[in-house]
Design an enzyme around this catalytic site. Sequence first.
Site, PDB file in Angstrom:
ATOM      1  N   SER A 112       5.739  -5.026  -2.345  1.00  0.00           N
ATOM      2  CA  SER A 112       5.473  -4.062  -1.762  1.00  0.00           C
ATOM      3  C   SER A 112       5.803  -3.015  -2.723  1.00  0.00           C
ATOM      4  O   SER A 112       5.279  -2.550  -3.746  1.00  0.00           O
ATOM      5  CB  SER A 112       6.148  -3.917  -0.250  1.00  0.00           C
ATOM      6  OG  SER A 112       6.030  -2.874   0.254  1.00  0.00           O
ATOM      7  N   HIS A 113       6.781  -2.082  -2.131  1.00  0.00           N
ATOM      8  CA  HIS A 113       7.156  -0.837  -2.584  1.00  0.00           C
ATOM      9  C   HIS A 113       8.297  -0.802  -3.872  1.00  0.00           C
ATOM     10  O   HIS A 113       8.664   0.011  -4.415  1.00  0.00           O
ATOM     11  CB  HIS A 113       7.710   0.077  -1.722  1.00  0.00           C
ATOM     12  CG  HIS A 113       8.810  -0.535  -1.068  1.00  0.00           C
ATOM     13  ND1 HIS A 113       8.606  -1.519  -0.059  1.00  0.00           N
ATOM     14  CD2 HIS A 113      10.041  -0.250  -0.753  1.00  0.00           C
ATOM     15  CE1 HIS A 113       9.690  -1.704   0.254  1.00  0.00           C
ATOM     16  NE2 HIS A 113      10.597  -1.260  -0.251  1.00  0.00           N
ATOM     17  N   ASP A 276       1.633   2.893  -1.195  1.00  0.00           N
ATOM     18  CA  ASP A 276       2.872   2.049  -1.900  1.00  0.00           C
ATOM     19  C   ASP A 276       2.073   1.007  -2.905  1.00  0.00           C
ATOM     20  O   ASP A 276       1.007   0.717  -2.970  1.00  0.00           O
ATOM     21  CB  ASP A 276       3.791   1.336  -1.158  1.00  0.00           C
ATOM     22  CG  ASP A 276       3.469   0.268  -0.119  1.00  0.00           C
ATOM     23  OD1 ASP A 276       2.192   0.310   0.077  1.00  0.00           O
ATOM     24  OD2 ASP A 276       4.290  -0.642   0.047  1.00  0.00           O
ATOM     25  N   ASP A 278       1.569  -2.263  -2.658  1.00  0.00           N
ATOM     26  CA  ASP A 278       0.519  -3.187  -1.980  1.00  0.00           C
ATOM     27  C   ASP A 278      -0.253  -2.462  -1.190  1.00  0.00           C
ATOM     28  O   ASP A 278      -1.186  -3.189  -0.143  1.00  0.00           O
ATOM     29  CB  ASP A 278       1.112  -4.449  -1.456  1.00  0.00           C
ATOM     30  CG  ASP A 278       2.095  -4.046  -0.155  1.00  0.00           C
ATOM     31  OD1 ASP A 278       2.791  -3.140  -0.367  1.00  0.00           O
ATOM     32  OD2 ASP A 278       2.351  -5.082   0.591  1.00  0.00           O
ATOM     33  N   ASP A 280       0.327  -0.923   1.990  1.00  0.00           N
ATOM     34  CA  ASP A 280       0.363  -0.741   3.520  1.00  0.00           C
ATOM     35  C   ASP A 280       1.360   0.420   3.900  1.00  0.00           C
ATOM     36  O   ASP A 280       1.173   0.635   5.215  1.00  0.00           O
ATOM     37  CB  ASP A 280       1.043  -2.200   3.953  1.00  0.00           C
ATOM     38  CG  ASP A 280       2.425  -2.464   3.286  1.00  0.00           C
ATOM     39  OD1 ASP A 280       2.685  -1.777   2.380  1.00  0.00           O
ATOM     40  OD2 ASP A 280       2.773  -3.611   3.611  1.00  0.00           O
ATOM     41  N   ARG A 281       1.908   1.090   3.060  1.00  0.00           N
ATOM     42  CA  ARG A 281       2.648   2.218   3.218  1.00  0.00           C
ATOM     43  C   ARG A 281       1.970   3.595   3.310  1.00  0.00           C
ATOM     44  O   ARG A 281       0.925   3.521   2.238  1.00  0.00           O
ATOM     45  CB  ARG A 281       4.033   2.278   2.499  1.00  0.00           C
ATOM     46  CG  ARG A 281       4.915   1.139   2.930  1.00  0.00           C
ATOM     47  CD  ARG A 281       6.406   1.388   2.098  1.00  0.00           C
ATOM     48  NE  ARG A 281       7.132   0.204   2.718  1.00  0.00           N
ATOM     49  CZ  ARG A 281       8.443   0.524   2.757  1.00  0.00           C
ATOM     50  NH1 ARG A 281       8.861   1.342   2.344  1.00  0.00           N
ATOM     51  NH2 ARG A 281       9.154  -0.558   2.872  1.00  0.00           N
ATOM     52  N   LYS A 375       0.508  -3.269   8.208  1.00  0.00           N
ATOM     53  CA  LYS A 375       0.387  -1.841   8.344  1.00  0.00           C
ATOM     54  C   LYS A 375      -0.642  -1.615   7.272  1.00  0.00           C
ATOM     55  O   LYS A 375      -0.746  -2.444   6.477  1.00  0.00           O
ATOM     56  CB  LYS A 375       1.835  -1.128   8.306  1.00  0.00           C
ATOM     57  CG  LYS A 375       2.355  -1.600   6.829  1.00  0.00           C
ATOM     58  CD  LYS A 375       3.989  -1.095   6.879  1.00  0.00           C
ATOM     59  CE  LYS A 375       4.901  -1.717   5.861  1.00  0.00           C
ATOM     60  NZ  LYS A 375       5.791  -2.640   6.010  1.00  0.00           N
TER      61      LYS A 375
HETATM   62  C1  G1P Z   1      11.901  -2.459   5.001  1.00  0.00           C
HETATM   63  C2  G1P Z   1      11.506  -1.334   5.973  1.00  0.00           C
HETATM   64  C3  G1P Z   1      10.815  -1.990   7.226  1.00  0.00           C
HETATM   65  C4  G1P Z   1       9.304  -2.735   6.589  1.00  0.00           C
HETATM   66  C5  G1P Z   1       9.776  -3.561   5.442  1.00  0.00           C
HETATM   67  C6  G1P Z   1       8.530  -4.190   4.555  1.00  0.00           C
HETATM   68  O1  G1P Z   1      12.465  -3.578   5.166  1.00  0.00           O
HETATM   69  O2  G1P Z   1      12.667  -0.817   6.530  1.00  0.00           O
HETATM   70  O3  G1P Z   1      10.466  -1.117   8.155  1.00  0.00           O
HETATM   71  O4  G1P Z   1       8.799  -3.188   7.613  1.00  0.00           O
HETATM   72  O5  G1P Z   1      10.602  -2.730   4.323  1.00  0.00           O
HETATM   73  O6  G1P Z   1       7.606  -3.052   4.212  1.00  0.00           O
HETATM   74  P1  G1P Z   1      14.035  -3.560   5.113  1.00  0.00           P
HETATM   75  O7  G1P Z   1      14.239  -3.416   3.708  1.00  0.00           O
HETATM   76  O8  G1P Z   1      14.692  -2.150   5.819  1.00  0.00           O
HETATM   77  O9  G1P Z   1      14.537  -4.964   5.592  1.00  0.00           O
HETATM   78 ZN    ZN Z   2       4.138  -2.429   1.088  1.00  0.00          ZN
END
Ligand code: G1P
Ligand code: ZN
Length: 542
Positions: A112-113, A276, A278, A280-281, A375
Site C-alpha cells: 500500500s502506502h 498511494d 497501490d 486505493d487511497r 477503496k
Molecule cells: C491503516 C489505516 C486503515 C486502512 C489500512 C489499509 O491501517 O488506518 O484505515 O484500512 O491502513 O490501508 P492501520 O495501520 O491503522 O491498521
Molecule cells: Zn493502499
Amino acid sequence: MNKTVPTKPYADQKPGTSGLRKKVPVFQQENYAENFIQSIFDSLEGYQGKCLVIGGDGRYYNREVIQKAIKMAAANGFGKVMVGKGGILSTPAASHIIRKYKAFGGIILSASHNPGGPTEDFGIKYNIGNGGPAPEKITDAIYARTKTIDAYKIADFADINLDTIGKQTVAGMVISVIDPVEDYAALMEELFDFGAIRNMISLGFRIAFDAMSAVTGPYAKEILENRLGAPNGSVRNFLPLPDFGGHHPDPNLVYCKELYDEMMGDDAPDFGAASDGDGDRNLIIGKDMFVTPSDSLAILAANANLAPGYSAGIAGIARSMPTSGAADRVAEKLGVGMYETPTGWKFFGNLLDAGLATICGEESAGTGSNHVREKDGLWAVLLWLNILAVRGESVADIVRQHWAAYGRNYYSRHDYEGVDSDAANGLVTALRAKLPTLAGTQFGALTVASADDFAYHDPVDKSVSMNQGIRVLFEGGSRVVFRLSGTGTSGATLRVYIERYEPDPGRHGLDTQEALADLIAVAEEIADIKARTGRDAPSVIT
Ligand code: G1P
Ligand code: ZN
C-alpha cells in the site's frame, strides 16, 4: 512438471489489516513467499479449474513473486490466471477484474502506502470472489496454515513474459496477460459524467494529480489526460517505479507537502489530488482548502446523486469507527443507514454485498463504493470532479457550504510510528484497565460520556470482532480514540484520533490543531503517551 517442495513454517506470517506485510529481505528468505501463497491456497476450497487474478503495485520484488504465484497457481490446479501487464494492477482495478470476470479470487502484491525498494516493504494479500479482502475467517485459516505448512506445490516452467498482452496455455493452465487499465477506465466512464468533466476541463479547470511514482500513474494518465482532456503534465510522477522514486507513496499532508504548498499558493490549480502505492487511497485539496478524508466521505455521500452511477441515490453509508462522525449527519439527513465498522476495508464487504451501504470511507484517506470491494483513489478523484463539474463551484465553496449545513467535525490523527512494541502494548493495556472508571470524569470543560473498547457486530454474517480500538466519548460529540496499527512493519504504531464537533458556523474557520488542543491534552493525560512511548510529539499529524 509439478514439484512438491518440502518447507518449514515461519512463525511470523500473521496477516494484518491488509494481508501480510514485511520488509523485502524477510520476503526474500527461502520459501517465505511460497509458504504464504501455499497457505492461502490450502485455506480455500473449490478453486480447481477456476481463475485467479494476480497483480501488484509494481514495487520492488513484485515481478519475482508474480512469477512464483503463477507457477504455484498452475501446480495447485487453477485453470487460469489473469495478470496485469508488467505485473501491474492497482488494488481497486484488481477488485474490479475479479468481479467482472467472475474469478475465484485474486492475489494482490502490495504494501500500500509503505515505501518500496530492496530494504523497504512488500506485501501479499488475498481477495475473495466478491473482489474484496478476505474476511477474518479466511485470514485466520491462512495464518493457522502458515504455522504447520510442510510443503508447497510449484510448476516447473520458464518465467512468463509479463510485458506482452496475450494468452497462452502453460502446464495446462491459461495465462492471460491483460491491459491493467482498460476495464477499470471503462467502469469509471459508466459511473461518472465524463462529458461534463471534459467540458469543465476544456473551459480551463486545472488539475494537478500526483501519482507518486506508484501504480495510479498509468490509470490517471489514461483517464484524466487521454479521456478527459486534461493537458499533458496534469498527471505527475506517472511512471510506476520499484522504489517509488524514493518517495513515501502515502497521500497525506506530510508526504504531499509540495502539492499542498502549491495548492495554498498564488496561481494554484483548481484541484489537487494524489493516490498511494497501490491506488486505493486519495488526497483531495482544493485551492486554499485541504479536504479531510472524513469530510470528503461526507461530502461525496451528500452529493453522489450528481453522478450517473449514483443518480438513484445511495442505500447507506459505512465508515470505520475512528473516521469522524461527519458522514453520520449526512446519512441522517438522507434518511439512509449508517454503519460503524472496525478499521480495515474488509469490514465493508458484507454491507456492500447485502446492499446496505453504497458509499464507504475511512479517515485514512480511503473512500469507495459498491462499484468494487476495495477503496478506490481515482474513483474519489473522479466523483469530486463530477460534483465540481455539475455544481460549478470551487472545492472550498462546497466544503464551507457543507459545514454550514451540517456543522464541522474538526478532526486530526496523531501517529507515533516505530514505537517499542512492549511499550505500545503496555499503553493499551493500561488504558483498557482504566475504561470502567472513565465515564463521568471531568477534564477541564470536558466530561467523559462513555468509554469502551469498540466491538463490532456484523449485521450480515453476525460475526463479532472485539478490541477494535479504545474510544473515549465526551458530552457534546467530541471524541478521542486510541488504537495500534495493524499494517506497520517495524515496531508498533500508536494512532490517536481526535475529533470535535462544532455546529456554530461562526467557529468554522479555526486552525484544526488549535481547535483540538484541549482534547489533545486530555488524550495525553488519559494515555500517558509521552512517558510510555518516550516520544515528545507524534511522528505524523494528519
Ligand atoms: C491503516 C489505516 C486503515 C486502512 C489500512 C489499509 O491501517 O488506518 O484505515 O484500512 O491502513 O490501508 P492501520 O495501520 O491503522 O491498521
Ligand atoms: Zn493502499
